[in-house]
Design a protein around this motif. Structure first.
Motif, PDB file in Angstrom:
ATOM      1  N   GLU A 203       2.127  -0.598  10.821  1.00  0.00           N
ATOM      2  CA  GLU A 203       3.464  -1.135  10.992  1.00  0.00           C
ATOM      3  C   GLU A 203       4.404  -0.503   9.966  1.00  0.00           C
ATOM      4  OE1 GLU A 203       5.505  -5.522  11.611  1.00  0.00           O
ATOM      5  OE2 GLU A 203       3.338  -5.231  11.816  1.00  0.00           O
ATOM      6  N   LYS A 204       5.583  -0.159  10.401  1.00  0.00           N
ATOM      7  CA  LYS A 204       6.531   0.537   9.530  1.00  0.00           C
ATOM      8  C   LYS A 204       7.280  -0.478   8.673  1.00  0.00           C
ATOM      9  CE  LYS A 204       7.004   4.530  12.559  1.00  0.00           C
ATOM     10  NZ  LYS A 204       7.921   5.396  13.341  1.00  0.00           N
ATOM     11  N   HIS A 232      14.443   6.954   6.105  1.00  0.00           N
ATOM     12  CA  HIS A 232      13.462   6.387   7.035  1.00  0.00           C
ATOM     13  C   HIS A 232      14.099   5.210   7.779  1.00  0.00           C
ATOM     14  CE1 HIS A 232      10.454   8.832   4.958  1.00  0.00           C
ATOM     15  NE2 HIS A 232      11.002   8.406   3.831  1.00  0.00           N
ATOM     16  N   PRO A 233      15.032   5.492   8.677  1.00  0.00           N
ATOM     17  CA  PRO A 233      15.782   4.419   9.339  1.00  0.00           C
ATOM     18  C   PRO A 233      14.943   3.525  10.228  1.00  0.00           C
ATOM     19  CG  PRO A 233      16.272   6.564  10.327  1.00  0.00           C
ATOM     20  CD  PRO A 233      15.481   6.834   9.091  1.00  0.00           C
ATOM     21  N   ASP A 234      13.723   3.930  10.558  1.00  0.00           N
ATOM     22  CA  ASP A 234      12.862   3.099  11.402  1.00  0.00           C
ATOM     23  C   ASP A 234      11.931   2.204  10.574  1.00  0.00           C
ATOM     24  OD1 ASP A 234      11.612   5.386  10.459  1.00  0.00           O
ATOM     25  OD2 ASP A 234      10.349   5.656  12.235  1.00  0.00           O
ATOM     26  N   TRP A 235      12.072   2.213   9.246  1.00  0.00           N
ATOM     27  CA  TRP A 235      11.248   1.372   8.379  1.00  0.00           C
ATOM     28  C   TRP A 235      12.044   0.163   7.896  1.00  0.00           C
ATOM     29  CZ3 TRP A 235       6.238   1.971   5.927  1.00  0.00           C
ATOM     30  CH2 TRP A 235       5.469   2.972   6.515  1.00  0.00           C
ATOM     31  N   THR A 236      11.296  -0.910   7.580  1.00  0.00           N
ATOM     32  CA  THR A 236      11.896  -2.171   7.141  1.00  0.00           C
ATOM     33  C   THR A 236      11.300  -2.599   5.808  1.00  0.00           C
ATOM     34  OG1 THR A 236      12.248  -2.903   9.419  1.00  0.00           O
ATOM     35  CG2 THR A 236      12.204  -4.618   7.727  1.00  0.00           C
ATOM     36  N   ASP A 260      20.498  -4.268   7.920  1.00  0.00           N
ATOM     37  CA  ASP A 260      19.726  -3.876   9.097  1.00  0.00           C
ATOM     38  C   ASP A 260      18.306  -3.432   8.754  1.00  0.00           C
ATOM     39  OD1 ASP A 260      21.846  -4.429  10.756  1.00  0.00           O
ATOM     40  OD2 ASP A 260      22.585  -2.359  10.795  1.00  0.00           O
ATOM     41  N   SER A 261      18.037  -3.179   7.472  1.00  0.00           N
ATOM     42  CA  SER A 261      16.701  -2.674   7.107  1.00  0.00           C
ATOM     43  C   SER A 261      15.954  -3.580   6.143  1.00  0.00           C
ATOM     44  CB  SER A 261      16.812  -1.270   6.491  1.00  0.00           C
ATOM     45  OG  SER A 261      17.501  -1.314   5.254  1.00  0.00           O
ATOM     46  N   SER A 343       6.384   8.865   3.911  1.00  0.00           N
ATOM     47  CA  SER A 343       6.378  10.156   4.611  1.00  0.00           C
ATOM     48  C   SER A 343       4.988  10.678   4.904  1.00  0.00           C
ATOM     49  CB  SER A 343       7.144  11.203   3.783  1.00  0.00           C
ATOM     50  OG  SER A 343       8.475  10.812   3.568  1.00  0.00           O
TER      51      SER A 343
END
Length: 380
Positions: A203-204, A232-236, A260-261, A343
């Protein structure tokens, strides 16, 4: 040998690692056949969920917190009649509560041990009758962090004559010994758990877990995440915990454009489950002792990036092998370490598996064995 073991803390159920440690050790000693009693001086503002019925008794001395005292400043302060009466009333109350401790200690059998987990609680134990019992005074934070607080002089005062002062690492013990506390030893924390199912690290999500207070440095974590998140815009970033700084931290998060993150998860009663849903763990504390959160993450096979803010941190994490350390307070370097782990999936997997293996050296049975050897030594 079965013993009476008393844990005396500021509170039996305040939020934080000392409470978690106390009840973990109380359970371990109870399972070994010892008679355990957990005692708190006063109740906390926000209690911690202790998980239902406990297999040992607990006692809280004060129905309401004792009044706080400020310093007596100058001659006027020392001559202030109201303040003197206030202090006299508090001292009388302390003696009354200390007598409750004395009654419990006197009823104990041979070989009794009193473990005082925090120096504020030691102020009451120092007034109690501990004859016939070994008294161990503990500090669950690093020497350097204590040095910066009002606790430093109180440790020097109240722990000087206990049978043993215990800190969490050899490095910290050496520093206290140099300050004249030659009764100091060290004892690491036990591993809180070893989950059967580790994290798959798919999971990111980056996990942070701890009280939302200045010590835990979530403000610095947000600054670091502001540098790492755009890469890493798709990570939270998931932040677990609650505390007095939450509103301020949420405003900082918004001002940094991170809403948003960043997910504010609140407190959780399922720490292993929360960690399994993450791929790496981050700790941004200004000060620590021997942080349970790092051990919990490593046991779940989640690699950690952390500020090297205490000897306990660099003893738990082997930098470059099972996690990554950065200079304390260097948010740019912490962001770089986060980027490095996010990464490189192969690096995360290698460090996560090494972490799960290496953290087993703090297995509870080994730590309990060391405690029981200390008890036997102090009884001689």
């Amino acid at each position: 040998m079965s013993r009476d073991i008393f844990f005396v803390s500021n509170s039996i159920d305040e939020l934080g690692g000392v409470t978690s440690w106390s009840h973990q050790m109380a359970r371990l000693f109870t399972e070994r056949g010892h008679r355990v009693h957990v005692i708190g001086i006063a109740g906390p503002d926000v209690p911690q969920d202790l998980g239902g019925d406990l297999p040992y008794p607990t006692t809280t001395l004060y129905d309401a917190p004792p009044p706080k005292l400020g310093p007596l400043r100058g001659l006027r302060g020392r001559l202030d009649v109201v303040e003197r009466r206030h202090r006299s009333a508090r001292e009388a109350g302390m003696l009354e509560q200390a007598e409750k401790l004395s009654a419990l200690f006197r009823a104990a059998g041979p070989g009794a041990v009193v473990i005082v987990t925090q120096v504020w609680a030691m102020e009451w134990v120092a007034l109690a009758d501990t004859a016939g019992a070994a008294v161990i005074g503990m500090s669950h934070e690093s020497y350097e962090y204590t040095l910066q607080s009002s606790r430093f002089r109180r440790v020097l005062r109240f722990y000087r004559d206990v049978d043993r002062m215990l800190v969490l690492t050899r490095e910290d013990a050496d520093l206290w010994i140099r300050r004249g506390l030659d009764n100091t030893g060290f004892m690491p924390n036990p591993l809180p758990f070893m989950p059967g199912e580790p994290s798959p690290r798919t999971e990111k999500a980056v996990i942070s877990m701890g009280r939302l207070t200045d010590q835990k440095g979530i403000d610095m974590l947000l600054d670091a995440w502001a540098e790492a998140a755009p890469l890493h815009p798709d990570w939270t970033l998931r932040i677990y915990g609650s505390g007095e700084d939450e509103e301020m931290l949420r405003k900082q998060c918004t001002s940094l454009g991170l809403d948003d993150s960043v997910e504010w998860m609140g407190r959780t009663n399922d720490v292993p489950g929360a960690l399994r849903r993450g791929s790496l763990f981050v700790q941004s504390s200004r000060g620590e002792g021997f942080p349970l959160a790092l051990m919990e993450a490593m046991a779940t096979a989640v690699p950690c990036a952390a500020f090297d803010c205490a000897p306990g941190v660099r003893e738990i994490i082997r930098d470059g092998e099972d996690g990554l350390l950065t200079p304390p307070g260097n948010t740019t370097e912490l962001a770089r370490r986060l980027d490095e782990l996010i990464s490189d999936r192969e690096l995360r997997d290698r460090m996560g598996e090494a972490a799960r293996t290496n953290v087993r050296r703090y297995a509870p049975e080994e730590i309990v064995r060391r405690w029981e050897e200390l008890f036997a030594f102090l009884e001689r």
